[in-house]
Design a protein around this motif. Structure first.
Motif, mmCIF file in Angstrom:
data_model
loop_
_atom_site.group_PDB
_atom_site.id
_atom_site.type_symbol
_atom_site.label_atom_id
_atom_site.label_comp_id
_atom_site.label_asym_id
_atom_site.label_seq_id
_atom_site.Cartn_x
_atom_site.Cartn_y
_atom_site.Cartn_z
ATOM 1 N N MET A 146 0.841 -1.213 0.000
ATOM 2 C CA MET A 146 0.000 0.000 0.000
ATOM 3 C C MET A 146 0.867 1.250 0.000
ATOM 4 O O MET A 146 1.673 1.475 0.883
ATOM 5 C CB MET A 146 -0.897 -0.025 1.247
ATOM 6 N N GLY A 185 -5.828 -0.390 -4.872
ATOM 7 C CA GLY A 185 -5.962 -0.262 -3.417
ATOM 8 C C GLY A 185 -5.110 0.854 -2.843
ATOM 9 O O GLY A 185 -5.331 1.280 -1.710
ATOM 10 N N GLU A 191 -8.923 6.403 -4.433
ATOM 11 C CA GLU A 191 -8.319 5.073 -4.410
ATOM 12 C C GLU A 191 -8.060 4.609 -5.831
ATOM 13 O O GLU A 191 -8.891 4.817 -6.721
ATOM 14 C CB GLU A 191 -9.279 4.097 -3.710
ATOM 15 N N ILE A 241 -8.166 2.068 -8.612
ATOM 16 C CA ILE A 241 -8.987 0.870 -8.839
ATOM 17 C C ILE A 241 -8.597 0.112 -10.102
ATOM 18 O O ILE A 241 -9.150 -0.930 -10.390
ATOM 19 C CB ILE A 241 -10.503 1.208 -8.869
ATOM 20 N N GLY A 279 -6.079 3.908 5.743
ATOM 21 C CA GLY A 279 -5.076 3.051 5.116
ATOM 22 C C GLY A 279 -3.865 2.785 5.986
ATOM 23 O O GLY A 279 -2.932 2.128 5.559
#
Length: 142
Positions: free
Chosen positions: A1, A46, A65, A67, A141
């Motif tokens: 992430m 993500g 975000e 996608i 997040g």
DNA sequence: GCCAACGTTGGC
DNA sequence: GCCAACGTTGGC
């Protein structure tokens, strides 16, 4: 992430338009800069990003975000350019202005401050946490 | 609307 | 491969 920041002139593409696209999101077309493109190529589905209004407002207004990973930009035939698809996640409770970022301890090295012309840029985890705090949000997040 | 910063293009 | 010219971004 990982965390990112997307710049857009609201006259061309605004946060409200991004929100109106809903869950299907919108292709982040039009990037014609290698550094910005390379940042998009490094994105994973993500990953989260800030949505920044350049020129008018000069403030971070929302969170988006990723996608879809980077794929050919449908607005050009030039194979060099590709882009991700992003969707709106939520607005900031309090928009965070460029001026605020400039004087905020911990954001001295933020690309928004140091590299004004880069339209898609990385945001460190520490920077993400600070800006979320300024925005009145629990860090998403993290 | 101006202009500084900086990225890109193309001639050499 | 250098660099001048040019175009674009984005703050002011």
């Amino acid at each position: 992430m990982k965390f990112w920041l997307f710049k857009s002139e609201p006259d061309a593409w605004s946060w409200d338009q991004q929100v109106a696209k809903g869950a299907s999101g919108e292709e982040w077309t039009g990037v014609r800069n290698y550094q910005a493109r390379n940042n998009m190529r490094a994105m994973q589905v993500g990953d989260l990003g800030f949505f920044y209004h350049s020129n008018v407002g000069k403030e971070i207004v929302g969170i988006v975000e990723v996608i879809r990973t980077s794929a050919p930009d449908s607005t050009t035939d030039d194979p060099r350019w590709d882009c991700v698809v992003i969707k709106a996640v939520c607005p900031l409770r309090h928009p965070v202005t460029l001026d605020t970022c400039k004087v905020q301890p911990g954001l001295e090295a933020m690309a928004l401050v140091t590299n004004t012309r880069l339209s898609v840029q990385p945001v460190s985890e520490a920077e993400w946490r600070i800006v979320c705090g300024l925005a009145g949000l629990d860090p998403i997040g993290l």
